[in-house]
Design a protein around this motif. Structure first.
Motif, short mmCIF file in Angstrom:
data_model
loop_
_atom_site.label_atom_id
_atom_site.label_comp_id
_atom_site.label_asym_id
_atom_site.label_seq_id
_atom_site.Cartn_x
_atom_site.Cartn_y
_atom_site.Cartn_z
N GLN A 184 0.83 -1.21 0.00
CA GLN A 184 0.00 0.00 0.00
C GLN A 184 0.87 1.26 0.00
O GLN A 184 0.57 2.23 -0.69
CB GLN A 184 -0.95 -0.01 1.20
N LEU A 185 1.95 1.24 0.76
CA LEU A 185 2.87 2.38 0.79
C LEU A 185 3.52 2.59 -0.59
O LEU A 185 3.62 3.72 -1.07
CB LEU A 185 3.95 2.18 1.85
N PHE A 186 3.95 1.50 -1.22
CA PHE A 186 4.55 1.61 -2.56
C PHE A 186 3.54 2.10 -3.58
O PHE A 186 3.87 2.87 -4.48
CB PHE A 186 5.15 0.27 -2.99
N ARG A 187 2.30 1.65 -3.45
CA ARG A 187 1.23 2.10 -4.36
C ARG A 187 1.02 3.61 -4.22
O ARG A 187 0.91 4.33 -5.20
CB ARG A 187 -0.05 1.32 -4.06
N MET A 188 0.98 4.07 -2.98
CA MET A 188 0.81 5.49 -2.72
C MET A 188 1.97 6.29 -3.34
O MET A 188 1.75 7.32 -3.99
CB MET A 188 0.75 5.76 -1.22
N MET A 189 3.19 5.79 -3.18
CA MET A 189 4.35 6.49 -3.74
C MET A 189 4.34 6.46 -5.26
O MET A 189 4.84 7.38 -5.90
CB MET A 189 5.66 5.90 -3.21
N ALA A 190 3.77 5.43 -5.86
CA ALA A 190 3.67 5.38 -7.32
C ALA A 190 2.78 6.53 -7.81
O ALA A 190 3.12 7.20 -8.79
CB ALA A 190 3.11 4.03 -7.78
N PHE A 191 1.67 6.76 -7.13
CA PHE A 191 0.78 7.86 -7.53
C PHE A 191 1.45 9.21 -7.30
O PHE A 191 1.35 10.12 -8.14
CB PHE A 191 -0.56 7.78 -6.81
N VAL A 192 2.14 9.36 -6.18
CA VAL A 192 2.88 10.60 -5.91
C VAL A 192 3.93 10.80 -7.01
O VAL A 192 4.10 11.90 -7.55
CB VAL A 192 3.54 10.58 -4.51
N GLY A 193 4.64 9.73 -7.35
CA GLY A 193 5.68 9.81 -8.37
C GLY A 193 5.14 10.14 -9.75
O GLY A 193 5.74 10.95 -10.48
N MET A 194 4.02 9.55 -10.12
CA MET A 194 3.44 9.85 -11.43
C MET A 194 3.02 11.32 -11.50
O MET A 194 3.35 12.01 -12.47
CB MET A 194 2.25 8.94 -11.71
N ALA A 195 2.32 11.78 -10.48
CA ALA A 195 1.86 13.17 -10.48
C ALA A 195 3.04 14.14 -10.46
O ALA A 195 3.07 15.11 -11.24
CB ALA A 195 0.95 13.43 -9.28
N THR A 196 4.01 13.87 -9.62
CA THR A 196 5.16 14.77 -9.50
C THR A 196 6.00 14.78 -10.77
O THR A 196 6.42 15.84 -11.24
CB THR A 196 6.03 14.38 -8.29
N SER A 197 6.25 13.61 -11.33
CA SER A 197 7.08 13.58 -12.54
C SER A 197 6.39 14.28 -13.70
O SER A 197 7.05 15.00 -14.46
CB SER A 197 7.47 12.14 -12.90
N ILE A 198 5.10 14.13 -13.82
CA ILE A 198 4.37 14.84 -14.89
C ILE A 198 4.49 16.35 -14.67
O ILE A 198 4.77 17.10 -15.60
CB ILE A 198 2.91 14.38 -14.95
N TYR A 199 4.31 16.79 -13.40
CA TYR A 199 4.45 18.22 -13.12
C TYR A 199 5.87 18.70 -13.45
O TYR A 199 6.05 19.75 -14.07
CB TYR A 199 4.12 18.55 -11.66
N LEU A 200 6.87 17.95 -13.01
CA LEU A 200 8.25 18.36 -13.24
C LEU A 200 8.57 18.46 -14.74
O LEU A 200 9.26 19.39 -15.17
CB LEU A 200 9.23 17.40 -12.56
N LEU A 201 8.07 17.54 -15.51
CA LEU A 201 8.32 17.57 -16.96
C LEU A 201 7.62 18.76 -17.61
O LEU A 201 8.21 19.47 -18.43
CB LEU A 201 7.89 16.25 -17.60
N ILE A 202 6.38 18.99 -17.24
CA ILE A 202 5.64 20.13 -17.80
C ILE A 202 6.29 21.44 -17.38
O ILE A 202 6.48 22.35 -18.20
CB ILE A 202 4.16 20.07 -17.37
N GLN A 203 6.64 21.55 -16.11
CA GLN A 203 7.27 22.77 -15.62
C GLN A 203 8.59 23.03 -16.32
O GLN A 203 8.92 24.16 -16.68
CB GLN A 203 7.48 22.66 -14.10
N ARG A 204 9.35 21.98 -16.57
CA ARG A 204 10.66 22.13 -17.22
C ARG A 204 10.49 22.61 -18.67
O ARG A 204 11.23 23.48 -19.12
CB ARG A 204 11.39 20.79 -17.18
N VAL A 205 9.52 22.03 -19.37
CA VAL A 205 9.27 22.45 -20.75
C VAL A 205 8.75 23.89 -20.77
O VAL A 205 9.14 24.69 -21.62
CB VAL A 205 8.30 21.48 -21.46
#
Length: 148
Positions: free
Chosen positions: A46-67
């Protein structure tokens, strides 16, 4: 506005990468502290699942922000490609390996998966998942170092 978005990116990346390391350490400790491995595995999952969602959302934000900040020059930065690689690792683990592990657990019922005929396959894929997670953690260190 760009400064605010850059600060938010730094906070989000720190939260994500720090969370990866904390969850990894907590999961390791769960198996040492809890007498029932199956329960520890469920909590860790459950902890890893939660971090997967945090990671997906954060990485998408980081990529969009960088572009947004650098335009197409973002594609020339190692930071961008490290985040892309981490995102791909999350997708492989969360959408590929984890469903396979869950399938092994369900097919093993009512036994614990490690006491079933699926134990070897489960252990192999769990090891692959662990290596992917560890790689993600170490890549995260480089992301933090490259963010500015």
């Amino acid at each position: 506005m760009k400064q605010w978005l850059e600060n938010l990116a730094l906070i989000a990346a720190t939260f994500w990468i720090g969370g990866l390391w904390v969850v990894g350490i907590v999961a390791y400790e769960l198996f040492k502290l809890m007498p029932e491995a199956q329960l520890a595995g469920n909590i860790a999952g459950q902890l890893f699942r939660m971090m997967a969602f945090v990671g997906m959302a954060t990485s998408i934000y980081l990529l969009i922000q960088r572009v947004y900040q650098f335009g197409t020059n973002a594609l020339k930065q190692s930071f961008f490609w490290l985040v892309v690689l981490m995102f791909v690792l999350i997708l492989i683990s969360h959408l590929g390996i984890n469903p396979l592990l869950e399938k092994f657990k369900l097919e093993a019922m009512p036994k614990d998966v490690m006491e079933s005929v699926f134990a070897d396959r489960f252990a192999t894929w769990h090891g692959v998942s662990s290596i992917a997670y560890l790689l993600e953690c170490f890549l995260g260190v480089f992301v933090i170092l490259k963010i500015r």
